[in-house]
Design a protein around this motif. Structure first.
Motif, PDB file in Angstrom:
ATOM      1  N   GLY A 153       0.428  -1.363  -0.115  1.00 53.31           N
ATOM      2  CA  GLY A 153      -0.363  -0.192   0.028  1.00 53.31           C
ATOM      3  C   GLY A 153       0.461   1.005  -0.396  1.00 53.31           C
ATOM      4  N   VAL A 154       0.169   2.676  -0.416  1.00 53.02           N
ATOM      5  CA  VAL A 154       1.207   3.933  -0.403  1.00 53.02           C
ATOM      6  C   VAL A 154       1.016   4.202   0.743  1.00 53.02           C
ATOM      7  N   PRO A 155       2.395   4.936   2.124  1.00 46.58           N
ATOM      8  CA  PRO A 155       2.073   5.174   3.027  1.00 46.58           C
ATOM      9  C   PRO A 155       1.342   6.427   3.629  1.00 46.58           C
ATOM     10  N   PRO A 156       0.597   6.649   4.513  1.00 52.20           N
ATOM     11  CA  PRO A 156       0.101   8.228   4.253  1.00 52.20           C
ATOM     12  C   PRO A 156       1.040   9.378   4.197  1.00 52.20           C
ATOM     13  N   PHE A 157       2.134   8.965   4.437  1.00 54.39           N
ATOM     14  CA  PHE A 157       2.520  10.062   4.528  1.00 54.39           C
ATOM     15  C   PHE A 157       3.197  10.412   2.907  1.00 54.39           C
ATOM     16  N   ALA A 158       3.939   9.720   2.728  1.00 56.68           N
ATOM     17  CA  ALA A 158       4.048   9.748   1.162  1.00 56.68           C
ATOM     18  C   ALA A 158       3.240  10.882   0.101  1.00 56.68           C
ATOM     19  N   LEU A 159       1.783  10.720   0.530  1.00 52.64           N
ATOM     20  CA  LEU A 159       0.366  11.500  -0.091  1.00 52.64           C
ATOM     21  C   LEU A 159       1.295  13.129   0.041  1.00 52.64           C
ATOM     22  N   ILE A 160       1.330  13.397   1.716  1.00 54.59           N
ATOM     23  CA  ILE A 160       2.203  14.561   2.288  1.00 54.59           C
ATOM     24  C   ILE A 160       3.628  15.368   2.008  1.00 54.59           C
ATOM     25  N   LEU A 161       4.600  14.828   1.334  1.00 56.86           N
ATOM     26  CA  LEU A 161       5.076  14.437   0.400  1.00 56.86           C
ATOM     27  C   LEU A 161       5.033  15.045  -0.848  1.00 56.86           C
ATOM     28  N   LEU A 162       4.345  14.387  -1.547  1.00 59.21           N
ATOM     29  CA  LEU A 162       3.449  14.827  -2.855  1.00 59.21           C
ATOM     30  C   LEU A 162       2.999  15.920  -2.944  1.00 59.21           C
ATOM     31  N   VAL A 163       2.253  16.274  -1.670  1.00 59.77           N
ATOM     32  CA  VAL A 163       1.362  17.317  -1.920  1.00 59.77           C
ATOM     33  C   VAL A 163       2.169  18.860  -1.726  1.00 59.77           C
ATOM     34  N   VAL A 164       3.073  18.337  -0.518  1.00 58.36           N
ATOM     35  CA  VAL A 164       4.190  19.216  -0.313  1.00 58.36           C
ATOM     36  C   VAL A 164       5.334  19.993  -1.635  1.00 58.36           C
ATOM     37  N   GLY A 165       6.001  19.188  -1.785  1.00 55.09           N
ATOM     38  CA  GLY A 165       6.415  19.154  -3.206  1.00 55.09           C
ATOM     39  C   GLY A 165       5.345  20.205  -4.523  1.00 55.09           C
ATOM     40  N   ALA A 166       3.995  19.344  -4.512  1.00 53.60           N
ATOM     41  CA  ALA A 166       3.777  20.437  -4.985  1.00 53.60           C
ATOM     42  C   ALA A 166       2.766  21.130  -5.078  1.00 53.60           C
ATOM     43  N   LEU A 167       2.933  22.274  -3.849  1.00 58.26           N
ATOM     44  CA  LEU A 167       2.762  23.521  -3.106  1.00 58.26           C
ATOM     45  C   LEU A 167       4.343  24.160  -3.629  1.00 58.26           C
ATOM     46  N   ILE A 168       5.345  23.426  -3.164  1.00 57.73           N
ATOM     47  CA  ILE A 168       6.081  24.795  -3.412  1.00 57.73           C
ATOM     48  C   ILE A 168       6.530  25.190  -4.993  1.00 57.73           C
ATOM     49  N   ILE A 169       6.495  23.862  -6.269  1.00 62.22           N
ATOM     50  CA  ILE A 169       6.721  24.372  -7.038  1.00 62.22           C
ATOM     51  C   ILE A 169       5.301  24.926  -7.913  1.00 62.22           C
ATOM     52  N   THR A 170       4.455  24.744  -7.135  1.00 65.18           N
ATOM     53  CA  THR A 170       2.547  25.665  -7.525  1.00 65.18           C
ATOM     54  C   THR A 170       3.292  27.258  -6.946  1.00 65.18           C
ATOM     55  N   PHE A 171       3.669  27.349  -6.084  1.00 63.13           N
ATOM     56  CA  PHE A 171       3.744  29.079  -5.324  1.00 63.13           C
ATOM     57  C   PHE A 171       5.194  29.792  -5.919  1.00 63.13           C
ATOM     58  N   GLY A 172       6.091  28.274  -6.385  1.00 67.93           N
ATOM     59  CA  GLY A 172       7.069  29.074  -6.248  1.00 67.93           C
ATOM     60  C   GLY A 172       7.067  29.824  -8.077  1.00 67.93           C
ATOM     61  N   ALA A 173       6.238  28.961  -9.142  1.00 70.13           N
ATOM     62  CA  ALA A 173       5.702  29.224 -10.303  1.00 70.13           C
ATOM     63  C   ALA A 173       4.448  30.574 -10.300  1.00 70.13           C
ATOM     64  N   GLY A 174       4.894  31.051  -9.247  1.00 67.97           N
ATOM     65  CA  GLY A 174       3.364  32.069  -9.694  1.00 67.97           C
ATOM     66  C   GLY A 174       2.469  32.381  -7.994  1.00 67.97           C
ATOM     67  N   TRP A 175       3.017  32.925  -7.138  1.00 70.83           N
ATOM     68  CA  TRP A 175       2.700  32.829  -6.051  1.00 70.83           C
ATOM     69  C   TRP A 175       2.148  34.699  -5.939  1.00 70.83           C
ATOM     70  N   GLN A 176       2.200  35.625  -6.313  1.00 68.45           N
ATOM     71  CA  GLN A 176       0.981  36.613  -6.532  1.00 68.45           C
ATOM     72  C   GLN A 176      -0.171  36.266  -7.281  1.00 68.45           C
ATOM     73  N   HIS A 177      -0.481  35.345  -8.164  1.00 66.26           N
ATOM     74  CA  HIS A 177      -1.454  35.114  -8.965  1.00 66.26           C
ATOM     75  C   HIS A 177      -2.470  34.297  -8.207  1.00 66.26           C
ATOM     76  N   ILE A 178      -1.176  33.399  -6.628  1.00 63.96           N
ATOM     77  CA  ILE A 178      -2.405  32.540  -6.141  1.00 63.96           C
ATOM     78  C   ILE A 178      -2.608  33.893  -4.929  1.00 63.96           C
ATOM     79  N   ARG A 179      -1.738  35.009  -4.832  1.00 67.92           N
ATOM     80  CA  ARG A 179      -2.498  35.785  -3.739  1.00 67.92           C
ATOM     81  C   ARG A 179      -3.379  36.640  -4.024  1.00 67.92           C
ATOM     82  N   ARG A 180      -4.291  36.479  -5.401  1.00 69.70           N
ATOM     83  CA  ARG A 180      -4.586  37.135  -6.430  1.00 69.70           C
ATOM     84  C   ARG A 180      -6.369  36.618  -5.598  1.00 69.70           C
ATOM     85  N   LEU A 181      -6.297  35.411  -6.371  1.00 68.03           N
ATOM     86  CA  LEU A 181      -7.405  34.015  -6.430  1.00 68.03           C
ATOM     87  C   LEU A 181      -7.459  33.794  -5.132  1.00 68.03           C
TER      88      LEU A 181
END
Length: 383
Positions: A336-364
């Protein structure tokens, strides 16, 4: 347009003051930014390094300090207090040129940390010589430490706070705000421990039993949480005071956010999920994973609202390293997939997403969810 070198020469010759020079730099920076600038121009300005010359001078300071230390160690051997004191004076004198006259950011940061570390070393040596603190060999010796730990702690931590405050008053180096916050937090821990000790000694507080230690450790998390909230509140107040991020107070807020984040994240993680990464007790189930995801979402929203990635980076780093810790040490089934593997996916996705469009996300996210009265006090959301 007047060049930076011309302004520095004007300061050296006494035509303008360093504060006036800094204000002219800020006005020029404000004029070069327009609402049509892209997100790269609107990013959080950390002002940690002033350019290639600043880095070059920093290397020189490190080499000069190392040479000065070895010379002192040779000339006044077995005088550690004198060596540390002279290093503190040396860093102050160099800062009079590097910081006061040329405002080199990275070099000034290194010099301020050298000064704070040297002062801390002097105070530790003085406290050790005056109070003669030794590791206890029995319970009675441990109890006897109460009479010397308190004054010694006040001397060291209070002295560091006072020295950092004086140095900041003279040179306005932002990282010293973090130094003061850390020393003040340690001082609060010391005072709390002494109050509890006095309560046990007076009989008003019961001595905890062995089986009560886990609960006692959990209750002790309130202290770093309270300190973290106080430091965070001060940082937010400085952000509100300088919404446009143009003064030294904004840089001080950056370091306060860096200091407050770990003190907020770790206690909240243990309280919300029931896990304890310090004692190696971390086997999160689905409910703990959900609580952790909610914590991440809360910190992300707060960081967006106050426009501070300096709060978000330590938070995501903590949660990411926690997930790696679990995956490495977990003995769960491999199908099975360990629960915290999902946390790693979330953290990595957040870092990339926010790095690419911080101000756009703030507006939204921030603009539609907060009232105008609150938005007017927060850092402006770029159009």
């Amino acid at each position: 347009m007047i060049s930076a070198q011309t302004l520095d020469n004007a300061v050296v010759e006494g035509v303008i003051s360093p504060a006036q020079r800094d204000r002219l730099h800020q006005m020029e920076q404000a004029l070069t930014l327009s609402p049509d600038d892209d997100d790269s121009a609107q990013d959080e300005n950390l002002r940690l390094i002033g350019g290639g010359n600043d880095l070059f001078v920093t290397v020189g300071i490190v080499l000069l300090t190392a040479g000065f230390y070895f010379v002192l160690s040779t000339l006044i051997e077995n005088r550690p207090i004198w060596i540390a004191g002279l290093l503190a004076g040396f860093s102050w004198l160099v800062a009079e040129v590097v910081t006061r006259q040329h405002r080199m950011k990275l070099s000034s940061t290194v010099l301020s940390l050298l000064f704070a570390g040297s002062i801390a070393a002097v105070l530790l040596l003085v406290a050790d010589a005056r109070y003669t603190i030794r590791m206890p060999e029995s319970l009675w010796q441990l109890l006897a430490l109460r009479q010397i730990v308190g004054p010694a702690g006040y001397l060291v931590l209070g002295g560091v706070i006072a020295a950092a405050a004086i140095y900041f008053w003279r040179f306005r180096v932002p990282i010293l705000a973090g130094v003061v916050a850390i020393a003040a937090t340690l001082l609060a821990f010391l005072q709390t421990a002494l109050i509890l000790y006095d309560g046990v000694a007076a009989g008003s507080v019961a001595m905890p039993q062995i089986e009560e230690m886990p609960e006692l450790l959990r209750a002790s998390l309130y202290m770093p949480l309270i300190c973290g909230l106080v430091v965070f509140a001060i940082a937010v107040a400085l952000d509100i005071h300088d919404r446009e991020r143009r003064t030294t107070w904004s840089d001080c807020a950056f370091w306060l956010h860096v200091v407050s984040a770990p003190m907020l994240v770790h206690p909240l993680f243990i309280m919300a999920t029931g896990q304890d990464v310090v004692l190696g007790n971390i086997e999160p189930d689905t409910s703990a994973t959900i609580m952790l995801a909610l914590l991440i979402a809360s910190f992300v929203y707060v960081a967006l609202a106050i426009d501070r990635r300096s709060l978000l980076v330590p938070t995501l780093a903590y949660f990411g390293s926690l997930g790696i810790y679990y995956l490495v040490n977990s003995t769960a089934n491999t199908t099975g997939v360990p629960p915290f593997a999902l946390i790693l996916l979330v953290v990595g996705a957040l870092i990339i997403t926010f790095g690419a469009g911080w101000q756009h996300i703030r507006r939204l996210i921030v603009r539609p969810t907060l009232p105008t009265s609150v938005l007017n006090k927060l850092p402006p959301i770029k159009a």
